[in-house]
Design a protein around this motif. Structure first.
Motif, PDB file in Angstrom:
ATOM      1  N   TYR A  94     -54.549  37.652 -31.038  1.00 19.07           N
ATOM      2  CA  TYR A  94     -55.668  37.031 -31.756  1.00 19.07           C
ATOM      3  C   TYR A  94     -55.333  36.896 -33.244  1.00 19.07           C
ATOM      4  N   ILE A  95     -54.846  37.982 -33.831  1.00 21.79           N
ATOM      5  CA  ILE A  95     -54.527  37.975 -35.258  1.00 21.79           C
ATOM      6  C   ILE A  95     -53.356  37.044 -35.554  1.00 21.79           C
ATOM      7  N   SER A  96     -52.337  37.078 -34.712  1.00 19.25           N
ATOM      8  CA  SER A  96     -51.141  36.267 -34.965  1.00 19.25           C
ATOM      9  C   SER A  96     -51.442  34.773 -34.879  1.00 19.25           C
ATOM     10  N   THR A  97     -52.406  34.387 -34.053  1.00 17.24           N
ATOM     11  CA  THR A  97     -52.768  32.968 -33.958  1.00 17.24           C
ATOM     12  C   THR A  97     -53.208  32.428 -35.310  1.00 17.24           C
ATOM     13  N   GLN A  98     -53.994  33.218 -36.027  1.00 11.75           N
ATOM     14  CA  GLN A  98     -54.453  32.809 -37.355  1.00 11.75           C
ATOM     15  C   GLN A  98     -53.285  32.714 -38.337  1.00 11.75           C
ATOM     16  N   LEU A  99     -52.405  33.693 -38.275  1.00 11.77           N
ATOM     17  CA  LEU A  99     -51.274  33.728 -39.206  1.00 11.77           C
ATOM     18  C   LEU A  99     -50.278  32.609 -38.921  1.00 11.77           C
ATOM     19  N   ILE A 100     -50.040  32.344 -37.656  1.00 10.77           N
ATOM     20  CA  ILE A 100     -49.110  31.273 -37.285  1.00 10.77           C
ATOM     21  C   ILE A 100     -49.653  29.921 -37.733  1.00 10.77           C
ATOM     22  N   ARG A 101     -50.965  29.764 -37.648  1.00  9.84           N
ATOM     23  CA  ARG A 101     -51.584  28.523 -38.131  1.00  9.84           C
ATOM     24  C   ARG A 101     -51.267  28.306 -39.611  1.00  9.84           C
ATOM     25  N   GLU A 102     -51.355  29.373 -40.392  1.00  5.39           N
ATOM     26  CA  GLU A 102     -51.045  29.266 -41.817  1.00  5.39           C
ATOM     27  C   GLU A 102     -49.549  29.053 -42.045  1.00  5.39           C
ATOM     28  N   ALA A 103     -48.733  29.675 -41.205  1.00  6.77           N
ATOM     29  CA  ALA A 103     -47.283  29.490 -41.319  1.00  6.77           C
ATOM     30  C   ALA A 103     -46.907  28.029 -41.095  1.00  6.77           C
ATOM     31  N   VAL A 146     -39.247  51.474 -31.935  1.00 12.46           N
ATOM     32  CA  VAL A 146     -39.645  50.170 -32.481  1.00 12.46           C
ATOM     33  C   VAL A 146     -40.892  50.311 -33.338  1.00 12.46           C
ATOM     34  N   ASP A 147     -40.808  49.856 -34.579  1.00 16.03           N
ATOM     35  CA  ASP A 147     -41.983  49.738 -35.443  1.00 16.03           C
ATOM     36  C   ASP A 147     -42.512  48.308 -35.310  1.00 16.03           C
ATOM     37  N   ALA A 148     -41.828  47.388 -35.949  1.00 15.91           N
ATOM     38  CA  ALA A 148     -42.133  45.966 -35.802  1.00 15.91           C
ATOM     39  C   ALA A 148     -40.866  45.202 -36.146  1.00 15.91           C
ATOM     40  N   ILE A 149     -40.498  44.261 -35.297  1.00 16.23           N
ATOM     41  CA  ILE A 149     -39.300  43.466 -35.541  1.00 16.23           C
ATOM     42  C   ILE A 149     -39.590  42.010 -35.206  1.00 16.23           C
ATOM     43  N   CYS A 150     -38.808  41.131 -35.795  1.00 13.22           N
ATOM     44  CA  CYS A 150     -38.935  39.716 -35.477  1.00 13.22           C
ATOM     45  C   CYS A 150     -37.551  39.150 -35.213  1.00 13.22           C
ATOM     46  N   ILE A 205     -41.797  38.102 -31.949  1.00 15.54           N
ATOM     47  CA  ILE A 205     -42.237  39.303 -32.665  1.00 15.54           C
ATOM     48  C   ILE A 205     -42.533  40.417 -31.669  1.00 15.54           C
ATOM     49  N   LEU A 206     -42.063  41.617 -31.993  1.00 14.86           N
ATOM     50  CA  LEU A 206     -42.264  42.785 -31.138  1.00 14.86           C
ATOM     51  C   LEU A 206     -42.831  43.915 -31.995  1.00 14.86           C
ATOM     52  N   VAL A 207     -43.950  44.487 -31.554  1.00 13.69           N
ATOM     53  CA  VAL A 207     -44.631  45.537 -32.316  1.00 13.69           C
ATOM     54  C   VAL A 207     -44.718  46.802 -31.470  1.00 13.69           C
ATOM     55  N   GLY A 208     -44.384  47.929 -32.078  1.00 11.40           N
ATOM     56  CA  GLY A 208     -44.428  49.206 -31.380  1.00 11.40           C
ATOM     57  C   GLY A 208     -45.834  49.786 -31.355  1.00 11.40           C
ATOM     58  N   SER A 209     -46.336  50.074 -30.168  1.00  5.07           N
ATOM     59  CA  SER A 209     -47.691  50.621 -30.052  1.00  5.07           C
ATOM     60  C   SER A 209     -47.781  52.021 -30.652  1.00  5.07           C
ATOM     61  N   ALA A 210     -46.707  52.797 -30.549  1.00  8.64           N
ATOM     62  CA  ALA A 210     -46.714  54.144 -31.125  1.00  8.64           C
ATOM     63  C   ALA A 210     -46.847  54.080 -32.642  1.00  8.64           C
ATOM     64  N   PHE A 211     -46.192  53.099 -33.247  1.00 10.16           N
ATOM     65  CA  PHE A 211     -46.263  52.926 -34.696  1.00 10.16           C
ATOM     66  C   PHE A 211     -47.680  52.562 -35.132  1.00 10.16           C
ATOM     67  N   HIS A 260     -46.140  40.081 -42.360  1.00 10.56           N
ATOM     68  CA  HIS A 260     -44.796  40.402 -42.851  1.00 10.56           C
ATOM     69  C   HIS A 260     -43.746  39.876 -41.872  1.00 10.56           C
ATOM     70  N   GLU A 261     -43.970  40.084 -40.580  1.00  9.84           N
ATOM     71  CA  GLU A 261     -43.008  39.621 -39.576  1.00  9.84           C
ATOM     72  C   GLU A 261     -43.006  38.097 -39.470  1.00  9.84           C
ATOM     73  N   VAL A 262     -44.183  37.487 -39.526  1.00 10.72           N
ATOM     74  CA  VAL A 262     -44.265  36.020 -39.501  1.00 10.72           C
ATOM     75  C   VAL A 262     -43.527  35.435 -40.703  1.00 10.72           C
ATOM     76  N   ALA A 263     -43.646  36.099 -41.849  1.00 12.41           N
ATOM     77  CA  ALA A 263     -42.955  35.634 -43.055  1.00 12.41           C
ATOM     78  C   ALA A 263     -41.443  35.655 -42.870  1.00 12.41           C
ATOM     79  N   HIS A 264     -40.926  36.684 -42.205  1.00 11.33           N
ATOM     80  CA  HIS A 264     -39.492  36.722 -41.900  1.00 11.33           C
ATOM     81  C   HIS A 264     -39.086  35.488 -41.103  1.00 11.33           C
TER      82      HIS A 264
END
Length: 207
Positions: free
Chosen positions: A30-39, A61-65, A71-77, A94-98
């Motif tokens: 849900y959140i990434s949809t908004q960010l990708i739109r801006e990207a 894994v913390d978060a990687i792109c 994009i892959l996000v670690g649930s433990a993080f 931050h990951e979308v920006a990468h």
């Protein structure tokens, strides 16, 4: 580069560590949809990329792109830092920006240049990026610059997507307090500098 992504996700899925946390996955998408739109507003060609967002329970894994919007996000993080939606948006931004800045391609290009004598096949360079400490050290300055750029561009994306500046600062404050995250490793600018940057960026959003 696509092969690396496929290998990573297939391996995680086979181990039962991909997308198990469906609630977190729903939040991320849900959140990434908004960010990708801006990207895409900033970089129209990004509309043609096959964006994907996944979660993993792999504690490494913390978060990687990866290139092309993977994009892959670690649930433990996410649980470790108890991230709110606004803070999670900052992490994702931050990951979308990468991805928007095409940092993965930039890193591969630099690695190929560093290995030009003697010539080394692309697949060998890709493998060395994960395992060769000397190559990682030589790329560390570039990595640090990329992280700074992703911090700043990510905050711009999050702001344009409507997320509160206070949440962005809160994310970097939590990150600074975390001692175990790879996101506070030597490849990144000092956490105090990142928090200071975040506070400074919010002043720009007031205008």
């Amino acid at each position: 580069m696509e092969d690396r992504y496929i290998d990573r996700t297939v391996g995680l899925a086979a181990a039962g560590k991909l997308d198990e946390d469906r609630a977190l996955l729903a939040r991320l998408r849900y959140i990434s949809t908004q960010l990708i739109r801006e990207a895409i507003e900033l970089k129209p060609e990004a509309a043609a990329w096959q964006w994907e967002v996944h979660t993993t329970s792999d504690p490494e894994v913390d978060a990687i792109c990866m290139a092309g919007g993977k994009i892959l996000v670690g649930s433990a993080f996410v649980r470790q830092l108890a991230l709110t939606d606004g803070e999670l948006a900052t992490l994702l931004a931050h990951e979308v920006a990468h991805v928007v800045a095409e940092h993965a391609r930039e890193t591969f290009s630099e690695a190929m240049l560093l290995n030009r004598l003697p010539a080394v096949p692309l697949e060998v360079v890709m493998a060395r990026l994960d395992s060769d400490l000397s190559l990682q050290i030589r790329l560390s300055k570039l990595s640090s610059l990329q992280e700074s750029e992703a911090d700043q561009l990510g905050m711009v994306l999050a702001h344009r997507a409507g997320w509160a500046a206070d949440d962005m600062v809160s994310f970097y404050r939590k990150l600074a307090a975390s001692e175990q995250s790879a996101l506070v490793s030597g490849a990144y600018p000092a956490t105090a500098s990142r928090l200071s940057m975040a506070r400074g960026m919010t002043l720009l959003f007031d205008y």
